[in-house]
Design a protein around this motif. Structure first.
Motif, PDB file in Angstrom:
ATOM      1  N   GLU A  43       0.879  -1.150   0.139  1.00  0.00           N
ATOM      2  CA  GLU A  43       0.109  -0.147  -0.141  1.00  0.00           C
ATOM      3  C   GLU A  43       0.801   1.372   0.130  1.00  0.00           C
ATOM      4  O   GLU A  43       0.242   2.212   0.117  1.00  0.00           O
ATOM      5  CB  GLU A  43      -0.940   0.067   1.193  1.00  0.00           C
ATOM      6  CG  GLU A  43      -1.898  -1.113   1.150  1.00  0.00           C
ATOM      7  CD  GLU A  43      -2.838  -1.061   0.262  1.00  0.00           C
ATOM      8  OE1 GLU A  43      -3.468  -0.012  -0.139  1.00  0.00           O
ATOM      9  OE2 GLU A  43      -3.689  -2.171  -0.143  1.00  0.00           O
ATOM     10  N   ASP A  44       2.149   1.213  -0.186  1.00  0.00           N
ATOM     11  CA  ASP A  44       3.106   2.500  -0.126  1.00  0.00           C
ATOM     12  C   ASP A  44       3.001   3.253   1.191  1.00  0.00           C
ATOM     13  O   ASP A  44       2.738   4.580   0.959  1.00  0.00           O
ATOM     14  CB  ASP A  44       2.992   3.209  -1.495  1.00  0.00           C
ATOM     15  CG  ASP A  44       3.801   2.531  -2.579  1.00  0.00           C
ATOM     16  OD1 ASP A  44       4.411   1.535  -2.326  1.00  0.00           O
ATOM     17  OD2 ASP A  44       3.713   3.048  -3.756  1.00  0.00           O
ATOM     18  N   VAL A  45       2.831   2.498   2.350  1.00  0.00           N
ATOM     19  CA  VAL A  45       2.813   3.374   3.475  1.00  0.00           C
ATOM     20  C   VAL A  45       4.149   3.561   3.941  1.00  0.00           C
ATOM     21  O   VAL A  45       4.946   2.626   4.105  1.00  0.00           O
ATOM     22  CB  VAL A  45       1.636   2.580   4.595  1.00  0.00           C
ATOM     23  CG1 VAL A  45       1.948   3.476   5.986  1.00  0.00           C
ATOM     24  CG2 VAL A  45       0.283   2.372   4.034  1.00  0.00           C
ATOM     25  N   GLU A  46       4.481   4.898   4.369  1.00  0.00           N
ATOM     26  CA  GLU A  46       5.641   5.428   4.760  1.00  0.00           C
ATOM     27  C   GLU A  46       5.793   5.463   6.375  1.00  0.00           C
ATOM     28  O   GLU A  46       4.884   5.507   6.853  1.00  0.00           O
ATOM     29  CB  GLU A  46       5.995   6.590   4.184  1.00  0.00           C
ATOM     30  CG  GLU A  46       6.352   6.741   2.554  1.00  0.00           C
ATOM     31  CD  GLU A  46       5.662   7.904   2.111  1.00  0.00           C
ATOM     32  OE1 GLU A  46       4.896   8.770   2.704  1.00  0.00           O
ATOM     33  OE2 GLU A  46       5.821   8.099   0.832  1.00  0.00           O
ATOM     34  N   PHE A  47       6.924   4.983   6.790  1.00  0.00           N
ATOM     35  CA  PHE A  47       7.281   5.344   8.161  1.00  0.00           C
ATOM     36  C   PHE A  47       6.653   6.291   8.967  1.00  0.00           C
ATOM     37  O   PHE A  47       6.190   6.370  10.013  1.00  0.00           O
ATOM     38  CB  PHE A  47       8.897   5.303   8.438  1.00  0.00           C
ATOM     39  CG  PHE A  47       9.326   5.014   9.849  1.00  0.00           C
ATOM     40  CD1 PHE A  47       9.207   4.239  10.556  1.00  0.00           C
ATOM     41  CD2 PHE A  47       9.817   6.659  10.310  1.00  0.00           C
ATOM     42  CE1 PHE A  47       9.594   4.273  11.890  1.00  0.00           C
ATOM     43  CE2 PHE A  47      10.355   6.335  11.684  1.00  0.00           C
ATOM     44  CZ  PHE A  47      10.171   5.268  12.554  1.00  0.00           C
ATOM     45  N   GLY A  48       6.642   7.626   8.352  1.00  0.00           N
ATOM     46  CA  GLY A  48       6.368   8.879   8.981  1.00  0.00           C
ATOM     47  C   GLY A  48       4.857   8.831   9.366  1.00  0.00           C
ATOM     48  O   GLY A  48       4.332   9.262  10.321  1.00  0.00           O
TER      49      GLY A  48
END
Ligand SMILES: Cc1cc2nc3c(=O)[nH]c(=O)nc-3n(C[C@H](O)[C@H](O)[C@H](O)COP(=O)(O)OP(=O)(O)OC[C@H]3O[C@@H](n4cnc5c(N)ncnc54)[C@H](O)[C@@H]3O)c2cc1C
Ligand code: FES
Lengths: 429, 82
Positions: free
Chosen positions: A362-367
């Motif tokens: 899902e292209d979820v980023e750490f931030g």
């Protein structure tokens, strides 16, 4: 059509599953083994272009002789009422009814995100090995092998043999920890020799301990890898990065059948204590677990547990009991090994940047997730873990980064097409 | 030795040895975008063993097949980048 029915169903045809099937079928039981892969043998015996040899071939030959039904390219995707599973194979789904089931689904690599790890050219360590066994030609390619665990040496040796130019093995564990493990291996026959053999096979390749990959660089393709050791970072130009952080159990099928799991290992129901050598053989309502999903420990442990589960499921209790000393020895070594390759959370967190992708589906980023309290909250806010892999990659990463438990699955455990379910009918319909 | 099979990758003909896994054949053909991510990034296989779903392609018209679990067949048609 009548349901498929078997006395003993073995899910997973790696060393543990094959040993279980051999033990049970040699005692006259009717056994069915399924494996998601097109070939049997599991991870360690994954054959080049699927041509089995050695111990794997021997076991498969015995199973054939014993009349064991073997179904490759067949995935267990759900649990159905009345002691049945739902299996999918070649575009068709069908239930398999069993009297007893042995879950031997093994382990996968644990992946830890670093900036740039989604670039083409970055593979898992065992992942690249599997692709080369499948026919990927790496001749002349410059490769960095990195992460942690005994698998790195095996992978480097294999890639070198296949013509890869392995520049360095970057192992995050410290030299001190590794020496301790080397000493512990002296107490398990064969282990030290195995390690020495791998070291010889990787002669000429630098084994850099206490070294962590902090980024993968490149515009559209991997061009270089940043490796940090003793506070200093160096950039290594390369074509491929093979990076994995030890292993974690494939616990999904066990969870489907209501066996509890903790941090990638199935645990006993009673008291829910963490896995120890004695707990690995989980026996409850005719369900047995054997091999790496019950604790990472290598092929000898998987073979032994498989054999024991197969005997127990066949009702040959007397035989099943004689394993205690060997189990304890292998269990002790497995714990020493897993301690050696434990990850340090602070080191991992230091590497992360806000735009590092954690969930690749899902292209979820750490931030976006770093301030969440737990995996469920992060899921609701960002869709992390809700893509095709159902959190198999980002779940264990989040466990390592935040200590979040991700003990949830939703059947079917791999996405199905409508056409695959269309033919699904059972006796009761 | 092993015979060669003919497959089509995005319409172009390729030869590959029998027994090769589709994902490996695609890498040999220089494919660097097996699929396109939610944000439009190119992705290639990660795990090689059916776990990560990064290797999904269309095989003979069936979308979202994990190419790391499929051996090549003669005449197979593979579409990437979806
Ligand atoms: C990628 C990788 C590479 C490895 N390479 C080496 C190596 O080179 N040398 C070494 O000593 N050790 C290696 N290991 C460690 C290795 O896992 C063990 O030594 C040994 O293979 C474990 O045996 P097992 O039977 O417990 O599990 P596995 O060998 O993992 O077998 C489990 C089987 O279950 C199948 N399966 C999983 N889920 C399902 C499902 N839902 N339905 C149907 N089937 C399913 C899998 O396809 C697999 O074949 C590797 C591990 C991994 C993850
Ligand atoms: S490469 Fe991970 S599922 Fe195929």
């Amino acid at each position: 059509m009548a349901d498929r029915r078997t006395e003993i169903l073995v899910i997973g045809g790696g060393p543990a599953g094959l040993a279980a099937a051999e033990a049970a079928s040699s005692h006259g039981k009717q056994v069915t083994v399924i494996d998601e892969n097109p070939a049997f043998g599991g991870q360690i015996w994954r054959a080049e272009k699927s041509a089995l040899s050695g111990k794997a071939k021997q076991l498969v030959d015995v199973l054939e002789k014993n009349g064991v039904e073997m179904i490759p390219s067949c995935t267990c995707v759900a649990s159905l009422p009345d002691k049945r599973i739902l299996a999918v194979s070649n575009g068709k789904s069908f239930p398999i009814a069993y009297d007893k089931v042995i879950i031997a689904t093994g382990a996968r690599e644990r992946f830890i995100p670093v900036p740039g790890w989604t670039l083409p050219g970055v593979f898992g360590a065992g992942g690249l090995q599997a692709l080369v066994k499948g026919g990927y030609d790496i001749g002349g390619k410059r490769i960095v092998v990195a992460g942690t665990g005994p698998l790195l040496l095996a992978v480097a040796a294999y890639l070198k043999k296949k013509g890869g130019n392995v520049l360095v093995i970057a192992e995050q564990a410290s030299a001190k920890k590794l020496i301790k493990l080397g000493l512990a291996s002296l107490r398990v026959p064969g282990k030290f020799a195995e390690a020495m053999k791998l070291r010889i096979a990787t002669a000429g390749i630098r084994y850099s301990t206490g070294s962590v990959v902090t980024a993968a660089h490149g515009s559209n393709l991997l061009e270089a890898v940043a490796v940090k050791k003793n506070g200093r970072t160096s950039n290594i130009e390369c074509d491929l990065l093979a990076v994995g952080y030890h292993l974690t159990g494939n616990t999904e099928v066990a969870l489907l059948l209501d066996v509890f799991a903790l941090e990638g290992t199935v645990i006993a129901l009673e008291g829910q204590k963490a896995a120890t050598a004695e707990d690995f053989l989980y026996e409850h309502e005719d369900i047995y677990c054997a091999g790496e999903l019950a604790g990472i420990g290598g092929v000898e442990k998987s073979l032994l547990e498989g054999r024991r589960a197969g005997l127990a499921a066949a009702g040959v209790e007397g035989d099943a009991r004689g394993f205690a000393a060997e189990e304890e020895r292998l269990g002790r070594f497995a714990s020493a090994m897993n301690r050696t390759f434990e990850l340090d959370r602070d080191t991992l967190l230091e590497i992360m940047t806000d735009d590092t992708i954690v969930c690749r589906c899902e292209d979820v980023e750490f931030g976006k997730i770093k301030d969440c309290d737990n995996f469920i909250k992060a899921k609701l806010q960002t869709r992390i873990g809700m893509g095709s892999c159902q959190g198999r990659v980002c779940g264990s990463a989040c466990e390592a980064l935040f200590g979040w438990g991700t003990n949830s699955i939703r059947p079917p455990i791999v996405p199905l097409r409508v056409s695959e379910l269309a033919n699904f009918k059972t006796e009761k319909d | 030795m092993s015979e060669n099979l003919k497959i089509k990758i995005d319409g172009a003909e390729h030869e590959t040895a029998a027994g090769t896994i589709v994902a490996s054949a695609l890498l040999n053909a220089g494919i660097t975008a097996f699929r396109t991510s939610v944000k439009g990034e190119p992705r290639v296989p990660l795990c090689g063993m059916g776990i990560c779903f990064e290797c999904r392609v269309t095989i003979d018209g069936v979308a979202n097949v994990r190419s790391c679990l499929e051996p090549v067949c003669d005449g197979m048609e593979i579409e990437t980048g979806g």
